[in-house]
Scaffold this active site. Sequence first.
Site, PDB file in Angstrom:
ATOM      1  CB  CYS A   1      70.602  18.374  52.300  1.00 16.83           C
ATOM      2  SG  CYS A   1      70.040  16.657  52.450  1.00 16.83           S
TER       3      CYS A   1
ATOM      4  CB  CYS B   1      72.837  15.576  53.159  1.00 15.03           C
ATOM      5  SG  CYS B   1      72.021  15.526  51.556  1.00 15.03           S
TER       6      CYS B   1
END
Length: 118
Positions: free
Chosen positions: A44, A41
């Site tokens: 993230c 991600c």
Amino acid sequence: MMIPKLLKIMSTVLEITDPQFDKEVFNTDKPVLVYFWASWCGPCQLVSPSIKAIAQTYSDRLKVVKLEVDPNPEARSKCKVEGVPALRLFKNNEIVAIHEGAITKQKLIEDILEPHLS
């Protein structure tokens, strides 16, 4: 002779897994910010430094844990996480704030933490 002041030990983000979730989130006297993330991600990776800073800044009032979603489906399901990065703030064993998607540190403080930390 003066004794040097002890340095405050900086709190870090505790990495947990499904088997540790209940103990680390529900068996504590502080509110708990749970950060759900994934290695693949991109957003993230942008949010992670803010989460670490929050853990250090609020260590006296807040416990911060992170949980990788792919190998930990039970906690992800329990918290109804549909996308990452995701944040859940628990206070008195209940979710009091939810956020999914990237968020700035300032917005995280203003919208999620400050309304619930006393």
